[in-house]
Design an enzyme around this catalytic site. Sequence first.
Site, short mmCIF file in Angstrom:
data_model
loop_
_atom_site.label_atom_id
_atom_site.label_comp_id
_atom_site.label_asym_id
_atom_site.label_seq_id
_atom_site.Cartn_x
_atom_site.Cartn_y
_atom_site.Cartn_z
N ASP A 56 0.81 -1.22 0.00
CA ASP A 56 0.00 0.00 0.00
C ASP A 56 0.85 1.27 0.00
O ASP A 56 0.59 2.21 0.75
CB ASP A 56 -0.94 0.04 1.21
CG ASP A 56 -1.87 -1.15 1.33
OD1 ASP A 56 -1.88 -1.97 0.40
OD2 ASP A 56 -2.58 -1.25 2.34
N CYS B 227 -4.49 -6.65 -2.29
CA CYS B 227 -3.20 -7.28 -1.95
C CYS B 227 -2.99 -8.64 -2.60
O CYS B 227 -2.08 -8.83 -3.41
CB CYS B 227 -3.07 -7.41 -0.44
SG CYS B 227 -3.26 -5.85 0.46
N ASP C 104 2.20 -3.12 -4.02
CA ASP C 104 1.16 -3.98 -4.57
C ASP C 104 -0.06 -3.22 -5.05
O ASP C 104 -0.71 -3.61 -6.01
CB ASP C 104 0.76 -5.07 -3.56
CG ASP C 104 0.22 -4.52 -2.24
OD1 ASP C 104 0.32 -3.30 -2.00
OD2 ASP C 104 -0.29 -5.33 -1.44
N ASN C 105 -0.40 -2.10 -4.39
CA ASN C 105 -1.54 -1.27 -4.79
C ASN C 105 -1.43 0.08 -4.09
O ASN C 105 -0.48 0.32 -3.35
CB ASN C 105 -2.88 -1.94 -4.48
CG ASN C 105 -3.00 -2.48 -3.08
OD1 ASN C 105 -3.14 -3.70 -2.89
ND2 ASN C 105 -2.93 -1.63 -2.07
#
Length: 480
Positions: A45, A84, A277-278
């Site tokens: 994140d 995730c 991941d994001n």
Amino acid sequence: MQSNMNRRGFLRLSAGAAALASFSWTASHAGASKRPNVVVIVSDDHGRGDLGCYGNPVVQTPHLDALAAEGVRFTNAFCTTASCSASRSVILSGLYNHYNGQYGHEHSYHHFRSFDHVRSLPVLLTQAGYRTARIGKYHVAPEEVYRFDVALPGGSRSPVRMADNCKAFVASGDAKPFFLYFCMSDPHRGGGKAADLPHEPDRFGNRDQGYPGVKEVTYDPEEIVVPDYLPDIPECRAELAQYYQSVSRVDQGVGRLIEVLKQAGQYDNTIVIYISDNGIAFAGAKTTLYEPGMNLPCIVRTPWQKNKGIACDALVNYADLTPTILDFAGATPGDYEFHGRSFQPVLERRHADGWDTTYASHTFHEITMYYPMRVVRERRFKLIWNIAHGLEYPFASDLLESATWQGNLKRGNTRYGRRTIDAYLHRPRFELYDLQNDPHEVVNLADDPDHQARLNEMKARLKAFQEQTKDPWILKWEYE
């Protein structure tokens, strides 16, 4: 899968083409005495705007900035799904998650798992003669599909200790090259509320006793850069200050890992890739396919890079990572198909023709958060198809409970950043944005008569993408 997709379809490599890929690596990097080691670092994140090398003037990330100065910083790198487990499955398979089966979270009752037919990056590298190891957050399943030779110990919130725990693996006298998958849980939310601080922000993993080897960097909420997609309220500033502290801990873990590689004499033959991941764990980023959720940091450093410290504008996505790493390793299989393609050829370029379109596919986060979206994004225009547009947009539990979201509601605000709360919760079937004139994605052009030709063209491209990647949700064009 990128531009020219109708011509290319999947990346199809015959045995002869695979041999050519291996030859290409040897010819391009003849100065290297052996195949390169590969280290993939995944934070949890971390937003693109929250590194010094990406322009943030406040957050301290000197080690990541130095890594970018040695390699290439992608400005248009995208996850394909802002969740995730689902995102990590794409990173490790080169396949969109609507095809690999990891539709959402792996852990607990969510229980999403990839299909047995998937041939993952660590398995393919093991078969090609690499030693493989993972440390930290795993979050994909089943283990038979995503199998590494060894799982190294180390708490994923303690990145310096994680790096130290990699010493024996990195310094092994084994002649084989290695692949290390290094995954931190920072700067994800977690650790409870900081009840001793104003507005009780989430701790983002920060704790009073700190972590071994980490010099905690704290931030004044008044000095934080609040991005336009978030509300500039005290609760948000308090949470961003905690988030920044967690980002700086990530940076120190990266610095220590690079030091471990250098001490072992491996750095000069090691490719290092840093990604998140994001997007950040705030409503408006994580779990959404708006730009803050999917446009992420991606730094690639190779030992042979000559044009160092550049920013490359190629539109790459995480389905490209496995093909790229296999290309680096000279290990591309001749009997298997990926959705992505290797971006190794663009590492020396600031502008890359032919890398002008990318796609995204999100279906779940938590099991209770069914909201499938498909996206085609070009350099200027972006189309989001909200397949379940009749539903209210679902919240991840931690984002709903966050001091930022709740503080905004308690203040009676009708807007959340540049977007109205109603627009965030109730989305139309199609969202078409002109990113050049509307970078915040708030002026939906899908019903604009002047943009109907573009809308229809992008819908056709989205359908073609779904057909070629065997997306089960393609049925929704007819049934909903």
